[in-house]
Every structure is written in structure tokens, then in C-alpha cells.
Write a protein that holds these residues in place. Structure first.
Motif, PDB file in Angstrom:
ATOM      1  N   ARG A 262      28.606  -1.970  -7.634  1.00 50.74           N
ATOM      2  CA  ARG A 262      27.985  -3.032  -8.283  1.00 50.74           C
ATOM      3  C   ARG A 262      28.161  -4.249  -6.991  1.00 50.74           C
ATOM      4  O   ARG A 262      27.328  -5.047  -6.740  1.00 50.74           O
ATOM      5  CB  ARG A 262      28.494  -3.682  -9.654  1.00 50.74           C
ATOM      6  N   SER A 263      29.291  -4.476  -6.677  1.00 46.67           N
ATOM      7  CA  SER A 263      29.352  -5.352  -5.577  1.00 46.67           C
ATOM      8  C   SER A 263      28.446  -4.891  -4.272  1.00 46.67           C
ATOM      9  O   SER A 263      27.821  -5.929  -3.712  1.00 46.67           O
ATOM     10  CB  SER A 263      30.869  -5.140  -4.881  1.00 46.67           C
ATOM     11  N   ARG A 264      28.308  -3.630  -3.807  1.00 54.60           N
ATOM     12  CA  ARG A 264      27.495  -3.551  -2.762  1.00 54.60           C
ATOM     13  C   ARG A 264      26.025  -3.739  -3.284  1.00 54.60           C
ATOM     14  O   ARG A 264      25.047  -4.244  -2.506  1.00 54.60           O
ATOM     15  CB  ARG A 264      27.396  -1.639  -2.570  1.00 54.60           C
ATOM     16  N   ALA A 265      25.759  -3.665  -4.580  1.00 56.80           N
ATOM     17  CA  ALA A 265      24.166  -4.034  -5.034  1.00 56.80           C
ATOM     18  C   ALA A 265      24.016  -5.343  -4.945  1.00 56.80           C
ATOM     19  O   ALA A 265      22.961  -5.579  -4.602  1.00 56.80           O
ATOM     20  CB  ALA A 265      24.258  -3.262  -6.694  1.00 56.80           C
ATOM     21  N   VAL A 266      24.925  -6.101  -5.183  1.00 60.86           N
ATOM     22  CA  VAL A 266      24.673  -7.281  -5.090  1.00 60.86           C
ATOM     23  C   VAL A 266      24.512  -7.988  -3.619  1.00 60.86           C
ATOM     24  O   VAL A 266      23.764  -8.826  -3.249  1.00 60.86           O
ATOM     25  CB  VAL A 266      25.851  -8.387  -5.817  1.00 60.86           C
ATOM     26  N   ALA A 267      25.287  -7.484  -2.878  1.00 62.40           N
ATOM     27  CA  ALA A 267      25.389  -7.670  -1.166  1.00 62.40           C
ATOM     28  C   ALA A 267      23.831  -7.165  -0.784  1.00 62.40           C
ATOM     29  O   ALA A 267      23.089  -7.771  -0.069  1.00 62.40           O
ATOM     30  CB  ALA A 267      26.447  -6.769  -0.599  1.00 62.40           C
TER      31      ALA A 267
END
Length: 553
Positions: A191-196
Motif C-alpha cells: 500500500r505504501s508503494r502504491a501511494v508513492a
């Protein structure tokens, strides 16, 4: 069978055309894509010399036979928009091996080969230097490390590096607490990578739509961005924990090798609404960095370019903040001259047309701006919207012009469109309030006041009138004082009203005389003046009555 050079060129142009129309610059605009496909197809078929306005009007824009370009400007407007879209696309893709270009004054496109091909120049004229070459006059800040120089007349070149995701080091996120441990890079959190990734993509989409900004594509590192000619580089990181998000963003100036801006954006209760939060943060970053004329990038450019007369429309736009900070008569005269001169050169510059309309209305509220011609401002504002319908500022200016002309519903409709488009929301809140949506408008205005590092004091005018509307005249007097522009009539007008309603008549009459010195018409017809301020007729009546107590009317 070996293909002929001509068929190979046609195939290369056709492939480039598909790349261009699929880019975010065109944003799925069916009209612009249809026009570009038609122009390229006709040129490749050898019929470029036959391209004329009547042909485009009937074949592309479904106009009837007998098209009159004087009465209907659609071809001129759409050609200008297409030319600017292509310029933005190739500014972001300087390595393209084939370039589709639309020379000014012509309908037929030309096809240049080789990366960063220069614009076709008239016979005997020197071609335009590539983006990373030294200007002939030596102007522009030279990068001490790469030797690259931005175009001295054009807008800034910005690169957005891929945002990174980092591992959260605690189970909570306190916006005010210091970091107890450094973040650990290389998070595998999906999820963090997706937001980035999403923030990087969204910023690219918003930056490329910002007027006068050229966005470098696909740069992976600061050194690579600098080597390819980016003066400004944006990088950021994302930390996501259950229910909370922190985005940290930095802006680097490669010309001087320094970080010039940084900010963190914290959001809580983000589960289930990450897309909305991602979009909100991306818009705030865009406003802070590249919104004309107050974004951090433009502020740096303004400081460096103000030492010489403007050499481009962009450098005229950079002079607006100085005037908005003082409403000085001398600066006003210079700005009026610059606007007129560069609009004579390019009457289809939608961005400059919008700022010219805003300048005309605002200057009519100053001691040096007695020439108030609503038709001129309306013409410039409507042409700006026709040329740049997706540009927030064009819609904002048209709303302001309609409000000034007494068309409250029209102003509210344009402000609503501006709100959907995004961009700088402070001005939109200002307009929504004065057009009659006081609660929502002032809420937006106050929120973005808190986010902005600097903004024109004139925005306090809407808050002063809202306070008058609510009967809170002490608050109105505070907001009137925050305008802090003695050259702008709004400061004295709001003060006169608040003081009169507070029973401080002697002070109200002093403010009334100050108002009349700036705006003599208010002594003759205060209602005509106040009708330009707001669409709220109950408030108009109240303001006129208060001005009478202050000795006006």
C-alpha cells in the motif's frame, strides 16, 4: 521488400502521433486529438498546402459551409491550444526522435527528426537553441555542476523523481513529535508503494497542466534530471501506517545545488479514502510549487528575472506578485504596458489574457486605475476560457469579471467549475463567498490561508464582508486592517463600513475620505460601487447604508 524512406518516415510519424495523443498533456481531449489526427493525416497524404480555416471548420469542427472565421473563432482558438499542447509535450519529451510541430501562422504540421529538434526558423534566421544550451546573451543562471541553462525566455523546467516508500518506525504518527528513529528505506509494503507511485503519477499530471511549466519526463535521479536540463527537482517519500499517512516533499534548485523548499503533509483516518487523500496532497504540492504566480518555483524565477525588462509573456506574469503586494501606481503602469505589448505579439496567449482581465478589474479599484471598461475585461476573460478551458485561473478570472459586472449566478457557476478543476483554491474560495456561497467559500479560503506561505492581503476583503454580513463588525475591522493596501479601495471601504456600524462615526468619516480619494465614484454613486463587490443584495443594502453614515452618498 525494403521500405522506402518516405514510407519509413510516415510510419515513424504515425507511431509518434499515437504517443502524443495518449499523453496526459491531451488528457483525452477528443476535439484536440481529432484536430491533430486530421492535420497529420492530410500532411502525410501530401495535402498540407490545402489546409485552411474553412476546411478545418467543416471537416473537424462540424461547422456548416460558408464558415466565417471573423464571426466564429473556433479554428484559431483550437489551433492555438493545439500548438501549446505540442510545445508542452515536447518540453517534457526532449529525446523524441520524431517531433510533430505546428509553426505559427501555418495550418500544416511539419515533422522534425532527431531529439530536441529546434523549431523551424524563417529563412536567414538563427534556429532556436536547444533547451540545455547557453543563451546568446549569456543570461540565465548557469548550473555550477552540469553547465545546463534553462531557456532564458520560457518557463522553468521541473523534474519529479519517483516518490519512495519507507517503513513506519512506530504504531502512531504524531505530527508535532520529533522523529525518535530514522526511517528505514526500502519498504516492501504494497500500500505504501502504491501511494508513492500514485502521488508521483498524479503530480506529473497536475504539473504538466500548470501554465508556463515544462515537466521533464522519466528522470530517476537528481543527477540525471540535472543533466537533462531540469532547473528544479521534486522528490518525496511516503510513510503509511494503519490510519495515518505522512508525505514529505523537497524541492531542489540544481543551478545552485541547494534545497529551496520542504514540507510534510500529515493525514489521519486515511483507511478507505487513500485516493481522495492522495489527490488532495498532490494538489497542495502543485499549488505550493508551480501555481502562477506565487508558487515557490516562480518566486525564485521572479527574483532572478526582475533585474531586466521582460523578454517573454512568462516574465510579465512573474511581475504580478510585486504589484499585488503594493498596488503601486508606477508598477501598475509598467504592468499595463507589458501586458499590452506582449498581447500584441500573441493575442491568443490564453494565460496572459486571463491575467490581463484580472489586472484590469483589480486596477480599477486603485487610485491609478480610473479607466474601468467592463467589456474589455469580459472580452479578455472569455477569450482566456475559450483558449484554456481546463485552466483553473481562466475560470477564476471569468468568475471575478462576472461578479464585477453584477452577474452573481454566472460568477458562481464559473467558480464551481474552477473548484472542480482544482488549482489554487484560495482565490476560488474568495469568489464563492462573494458570489453568495459564504459558508463554503470562507471555509475554503481560511483553510488555504493556513497552508500558504504567502498570499495577497486582498483576500481578507471577502472575510471582512462576511463578517459584516454576520454583524460581527469588530472582526470585519480586523480583516479590513489585514488587507494592508492603502492603494486599494477595499481596505478603506471595509474599514469605513465596520467603523460606522460600531458607532465610531468620526473614524468612519476619515476612512470614507480615504476611500473617496482612491475611488471618487463612491461619493457620487456608492450603490454602483458596492454592486461590483458582491451578489448578496441584502449585504449591498447594508453596505450602502453604512457608507452613508461614513459621509458617502
Amino acid at each position: 521488400m525494403k521500405r522506402s524512406p518516405q514510407s519509413a518516415q510516415h510510419a515513424a510519424v504515425a507511431a509518434e502521433l499515437e504517443q502524443v495523443v495518449a499523453s496526459p498533456v491531451f488528457g483525452g481531449s477528443a476535439r484536440q486529438i481529432r484536430l491533430l489526427r486530421f492535420l497529420v493525416g492530410e500532411a502525410l497524404a501530401g495535402r498540407g498546402a490545402d489546409l485552411r480555416a474553412p476546411l478545418l471548420a467543416t471537416r473537424v469542427f462540424d461547422r456548416p459551409e460558408g464558415f466565417d472565421s471573423v464571426e466564429d473563432s473556433i479554428v484559431r482558438v483550437e489551433m492555438s491550444k493545439l500548438r501549446r499542447a505540442l510545445e508542452r509535450y515536447y518540453a517534457a519529451s526532449p529525446a523524441a526522435l520524431v517531433r510533430i510541430e505546428l509553426p505559427r501562422g501555418r495550418y500544416a504540421p511539419v515533422f522534425a527528426t532527431g531529439p530536441a529538434a529546434a523549431d523551424p526558423a524563417p529563412s536567414g534566421a538563427s534556429p532556436r537553441p536547444p533547451m540545455d544550451s547557453q543563451p546568446a546573451d549569456g543570461s540565465g543562471p548557469l548550473s555550477p555542476r552540469s553547465g545546463c541553462v534553462p531557456d532564458s525566455a520560457g518557463g522553468p523546467v521541473v523534474a519529479i523523481l519517483p516518490f519512495t516508500s519507507i517503513i513506519a518506525v512506530s504504531a502512531s504518527l504524531n505530527a508535532n513529535a520529533p522523529e525518535s528513529e530514522p526511517p528505514v528505506s526500502g519498504s516492501t509494503g504494497a500500500r505504501s508503494r502504491a501511494v508513492a507511485h500514485g502521488l508521483t503519477d498524479r503530480l506529473g499530471d497536475l504539473f504538466v497542466r500548470a501554465p508556463r511549466v515544462r515537466v521533464l519526463s522519466r528522470a530517476a535521479t537528481l543527477d540525471e534530471a540535472e543533466a537533462r536540463g531540469a532547473r528544479y527537482v521534486v522528490e518525496g517519500s511516503v510513510r503509511l501506517i494503519p490510519g495515518a499517512l505522512r508525505v514529505t516533499v523537497k524541492l531542489h534548485d540544481t543551478a545552485h545545488g541547494i534545497q529551496v523548499w520542504g514540507e510534510k503533509f500529515d493525514r489521519f483516518d486515511v483507511d478507505g479514502r487513500l485516493f481522495a487523500v492522495e489527490d488532495e496532497i498532490a494538489r497542495e504540492i502543485t499549488t505550493s510549487l508551480v501555481t502562477l504566480p506565487l508558487g515557490a518555483v516562480h518566486a525564485i524565477e521572479s527574483e532572478e528575472r526582475s533585474v531586466h525588462p521582460p523578454r517573454s509573456a512568462y516574465e510579465v506574469l512573474l511581475r504580478f506578485p510585486r504589484w499585488l503586494a503594493t498596488f503601486d501606481g508606477g508598477l501598475q503602469a509598467e504592468l499595463a504596458d507589458h501586458c499590452a505589448r506582449f498581447l500584441d505579439r500573441d493575442p491568443d496567449d490564453g494565460v496572459l489574457l486571463g491575467y490581463s482581465a484580472l489586472f484590469h478589474v483589480l486596477s480599477s479599484w486603485t487610485a491609478a486605475g480610473r479607466d474601468h471598461d467592463p467589456r474589455r475585461a469580459a472580452d479578455h476573460a472569455r477569450r482566456a476560457v475559450a483558449l484554456e478551458p481546463e485552466l483553473t485561473h481562466a475560470r477564476q478570472v471569468l468568475a471575478f469579471v462576472l461578479l464585477d459586472a453584477g452577474d452573481g449566478p454566472g460568477a458562481l457557476a464559473e467558480a464551481e467549475i474552477a473548484l472542480k478543476l482544482g488549482g489554487s483554491l484560495m482565490f476560488t474560495g474568495f469568489l464563492l463567498a462573494l458570489a453568495g456561497d459564504w459558508e463554503r467559500g470562507t471555509a475554503i479560503l481560511r483553510k488555504h490561508q493556513g497552508l500558504a506561505k504567502r498570499y495577497p492581503g486582498a483576500v481578507h476583503h471577502a472575510l471582512a464582508l462576511d463578517a459584516c454580513r454576520r454583524g460581527d463588525y469588530e472582526a470585519a475591522l480586523v480583516e479590513a486592517g489585514a488587507i494592508a493596501h492603502p492603494n486599494l479601495a477595499w481596505s478603506a471601504l471595509d474599514s469605513a463600513v465596520a467603523l460606522a456600524r460600531l458607532g465610531r462615526i468620526a473614524e468612519a468619516r476619515v476612512a470614507g475620505r480615504q476611500l473617496a480619494a482612491v475611488l471618487p465614484q463612491v461619493s457620487r454613486d456608492p450603490r454602483a460601487v458596492v454592486n461590483r463587490l458582491t451578489a448578496d443584495q441584502a449585504l449591498v443594502d447594508d453596505l450602502v447604508e453604512a457608507l452613508a453614515l461614513a459621509g458617502l452618498g
